[in-house]
Design an enzyme around this catalytic site. Structure first.
Site, PDB file in Angstrom:
ATOM      1  CB  ALA A  65      -0.884  -0.035   1.236  1.00  4.47           C
ATOM      2  N   GLY A 108       0.622  -4.891   0.950  1.00  3.90           N
ATOM      3  CA  GLY A 108      -0.561  -4.916   0.093  1.00  3.90           C
ATOM      4  C   GLY A 108      -0.287  -5.550  -1.264  1.00  3.90           C
ATOM      5  CD  GLU A 111      -2.308  -7.359   2.894  1.00  2.76           C
ATOM      6  OE1 GLU A 111      -1.826  -6.226   2.669  1.00  2.76           O
ATOM      7  OE2 GLU A 111      -3.047  -7.602   3.855  1.00  2.76           O
ATOM      8  CD  GLU A 131       1.683  -5.544   5.687  1.00  2.74           C
ATOM      9  OE1 GLU A 131       2.478  -6.471   5.968  1.00  2.74           O
ATOM     10  OE2 GLU A 131       0.802  -5.652   4.807  1.00  2.74           O
TER      11      GLU A 131
HETATM   12  N1  CO8 Z   1       4.648   3.188  -0.678  1.00  2.77           N
HETATM   13  C1  CO8 Z   1       5.060   4.347  -1.245  1.00  2.77           C
HETATM   14  N2  CO8 Z   1       6.216   4.471  -1.916  1.00  2.77           N
HETATM   15  C2  CO8 Z   1       6.991   3.368  -2.029  1.00  2.77           C
HETATM   16  C3  CO8 Z   1       6.642   2.141  -1.473  1.00  2.77           C
HETATM   17  C4  CO8 Z   1       5.386   2.059  -0.773  1.00  2.77           C
HETATM   18  N3  CO8 Z   1       4.931   0.914  -0.240  1.00  2.77           N
HETATM   19  N4  CO8 Z   1       7.618   1.235  -1.734  1.00  2.77           N
HETATM   20  C5  CO8 Z   1       8.551   1.893  -2.438  1.00  2.77           C
HETATM   21  N5  CO8 Z   1       8.186   3.182  -2.620  1.00  2.77           N
HETATM   22  C6  CO8 Z   1       8.919   4.245  -3.329  1.00  2.77           C
HETATM   23  C7  CO8 Z   1      10.134   4.688  -2.523  1.00  2.77           C
HETATM   24  O1  CO8 Z   1       9.750   5.638  -1.535  1.00  2.77           O
HETATM   25  C8  CO8 Z   1      10.992   5.286  -3.606  1.00  2.77           C
HETATM   26  O2  CO8 Z   1      10.499   6.577  -3.931  1.00  2.77           O
HETATM   27  P1  CO8 Z   1      11.520   7.832  -4.007  1.00  2.77           P
HETATM   28  O3  CO8 Z   1      12.409   7.501  -5.174  1.00  2.77           O
HETATM   29  O4  CO8 Z   1      10.603   9.002  -4.257  1.00  2.77           O
HETATM   30  O5  CO8 Z   1      12.263   7.870  -2.714  1.00  2.77           O
HETATM   31  C9  CO8 Z   1      10.716   4.376  -4.824  1.00  2.77           C
HETATM   32  O6  CO8 Z   1       9.490   3.717  -4.522  1.00  2.77           O
HETATM   33  C10 CO8 Z   1      11.794   3.320  -5.010  1.00  2.77           C
HETATM   34  O7  CO8 Z   1      11.932   2.599  -3.792  1.00  2.77           O
HETATM   35  P2  CO8 Z   1      13.352   2.356  -3.089  1.00  2.77           P
HETATM   36  O8  CO8 Z   1      14.316   3.460  -3.415  1.00  2.77           O
HETATM   37  O9  CO8 Z   1      13.096   2.076  -1.644  1.00  2.77           O
HETATM   38  O10 CO8 Z   1      13.813   1.018  -3.857  1.00  2.77           O
HETATM   39  P3  CO8 Z   1      14.821  -0.099  -3.324  1.00  2.77           P
HETATM   40  O11 CO8 Z   1      15.085  -0.985  -4.499  1.00  2.77           O
HETATM   41  O12 CO8 Z   1      15.967   0.506  -2.599  1.00  2.77           O
HETATM   42  O13 CO8 Z   1      13.962  -0.922  -2.221  1.00  2.77           O
HETATM   43  C11 CO8 Z   1      11.990  -2.053  -1.366  1.00  2.77           C
HETATM   44  C12 CO8 Z   1      12.838  -1.684  -2.612  1.00  2.77           C
HETATM   45  C13 CO8 Z   1      12.761  -3.040  -0.487  1.00  2.77           C
HETATM   46  C14 CO8 Z   1      10.727  -2.736  -1.894  1.00  2.77           C
HETATM   47  C15 CO8 Z   1      11.635  -0.790  -0.567  1.00  2.77           C
HETATM   48  O14 CO8 Z   1      11.123   0.202  -1.448  1.00  2.77           O
HETATM   49  C16 CO8 Z   1      10.618  -0.999   0.543  1.00  2.77           C
HETATM   50  O15 CO8 Z   1      10.957  -1.545   1.581  1.00  2.77           O
HETATM   51  N6  CO8 Z   1       9.354  -0.566   0.307  1.00  2.77           N
HETATM   52  C17 CO8 Z   1       8.312  -0.647   1.303  1.00  2.77           C
HETATM   53  C18 CO8 Z   1       7.833  -2.075   1.472  1.00  2.77           C
HETATM   54  C19 CO8 Z   1       6.752  -2.124   2.519  1.00  2.77           C
HETATM   55  O16 CO8 Z   1       6.967  -1.847   3.688  1.00  2.77           O
HETATM   56  N7  CO8 Z   1       5.543  -2.481   2.098  1.00  2.77           N
HETATM   57  C20 CO8 Z   1       4.415  -2.572   2.987  1.00  2.77           C
HETATM   58  C21 CO8 Z   1       3.656  -1.293   2.933  1.00  2.77           C
HETATM   59  S1  CO8 Z   1       2.352  -1.247   4.121  1.00  2.77           S
HETATM   60  C22 CO8 Z   1       1.111  -2.145   3.437  1.00  2.77           C
HETATM   61  O17 CO8 Z   1       1.147  -2.574   2.335  1.00  2.77           O
HETATM   62  C23 CO8 Z   1      -0.050  -2.357   4.383  1.00  2.77           C
HETATM   63  C24 CO8 Z   1      -1.328  -2.769   3.757  1.00  2.77           C
HETATM   64  C25 CO8 Z   1      -2.392  -2.756   4.822  1.00  2.77           C
HETATM   65  C26 CO8 Z   1      -2.282  -1.523   5.668  1.00  2.77           C
HETATM   66  C27 CO8 Z   1      -3.418  -1.425   6.612  1.00  2.77           C
HETATM   67  C28 CO8 Z   1      -3.411  -0.040   7.254  1.00  2.77           C
HETATM   68  C29 CO8 Z   1      -4.618   0.158   8.074  1.00  2.77           C
END
Ligand code: CO8
Length: 257
Positions: A65, A108, A111, A131
């Site tokens: 997400a 997400g 999911e 998460e």
């Molecule tokens: N949301 C928003 N932006 C994201 C996300 C995300 N989930 N993942 C990556 N991005 C963005 C980064 O911020 C970055 O943007 P910018 O260049 O502007 O800084 C761009 O994508 C590229 O990402 P990275 O530079 O981080 O790329 P890497 O190759 O270094 O890393 C990863 C890749 C490991 C996938 C890393 O991006 C990461 O850890 N992402 C987050 C993964 C995560 O935690 N996902 C879970 C999110 S929470 C969720 O899904 C919950 C669902 C239910 C929630 C219920 C709430 C009530």
């Protein structure tokens, strides 16, 4: 409707939907959810379309997400708007669809992949529910679908530690049906979907409903549901055609009724 966060192509009877927010690794924001709901509803409503493939990029199916969108949203806002309930409209799709997952399928993203009827994984796929590291938990069905798919031990470890599962482990654990070299993934997914699309359409939907019933009901009820649906298919023209075609050693021609 024209889309900004997804791409939709028709390949004969197969709809290919590609998540298209490369700058955010296909993070799922509310615009993308709205567009996906629309695209799946259009697929379901189009009699010429019989199966669909949902995919992302080679680097990321979806990295979760959209954290930047969720950052400012508190309880009253999320609860009041019933955030993520819209995903149930995607899972309400009646026709078969599969997820072709390469790269990251996290939070997400994992999911969403698990909402598909089944998952084909690229050999670089990584699945995870990280998460907990953000102070939250799965919110789009992950704690339930992952546990049903891989069992308590792996699901609990992944949710509590945020550890990723690679494609080989995901296949061993039953999360994905097959692993494909990532460069061939979308082609193989389209071929698989075309095979499904070539089946008698009512039988395809009935098969999907039966397997899904295994996750919703007890055994005796599920078996009764299966048997009744099986009886019902005997009333279709495609059943008569399918059996006649077998006996006459020719391909069947389906009417979808
Ligand atoms: N949301 C928003 N932006 C994201 C996300 C995300 N989930 N993942 C990556 N991005 C963005 C980064 O911020 C970055 O943007 P910018 O260049 O502007 O800084 C761009 O994508 C590229 O990402 P990275 O530079 O981080 O790329 P890497 O190759 O270094 O890393 C990863 C890749 C490991 C996938 C890393 O991006 C990461 O850890 N992402 C987050 C993964 C995560 O935690 N996902 C879970 C999110 S929470 C969720 O899904 C919950 C669902 C239910 C929630 C219920 C709430 C009530």
């Amino acid at each position: 409707m024209s889309y900004e966060t997804i791409l939709v192509e028709r390949h004969d009877a197969v709809t290919l939907i590609q998540l298209n927010r490369p700058q955010a690794l296909n993070a799922l924001n509310s615009q993308l959810l709205g567009e996906l709901i629309d695209a799946f509803a259009a697929f379901d409503a189009d009699p010429a379309q019989r199966a669909a493939v949902l995919t992302g990029s080679e680097k990321a199916f979806a990295a979760g997400a959209d954290i930047k969108e969720m950052q400012e949203r508190g309880f009253a806002d999320m609860y009041g708007s019933n955030m993520f309930a819209g995903w149930e409209r995607v899972t309400a799709t009646r026709k078969p669809w599969l997820a072709a997952v390469a790269g990251f399928a996290l939070g997400g993203g994992c999911e969403l992949a698990m909402m598909a009827d089944f998952i084909l994984a690229g050999d670089n796929a990584k699945f995870g529910q990280p998460e907990v590291k953000l102070g939250i938990a799965p919110g789009m069905g992950g704690s339930q679908r992952l546990t049903r798919a891989v069992g308590k031990a792996k699901a609990m470890e992944m949710c509590l530690t945020g550890r990723f599962m690679d494609a080989a482990e995901a296949e061993r654990a039953g999360l994905v049906s097959r692993i494909i070299p990532t460069t061939d993934l979308v082609g193989e997914a389209l071929k698989t979907a075309a095979l499904i699309a070539s089946m008698p359409p009512l039988a395809a939907i009935a098969n999907k409903e039966m397997v899904n019933a295994a996750f919703e009901t007890g055994l005796a009820q599920g078996i009764l549901f299966e048997r009744r649906l099986f009886h019902g298919l005997a009333a279709t023209e495609d059943k008569a055609e399918g059996m006649a075609a077998f006996v006459e050693k020719r391909p069947g021609v389906w009417k979808g009724r």
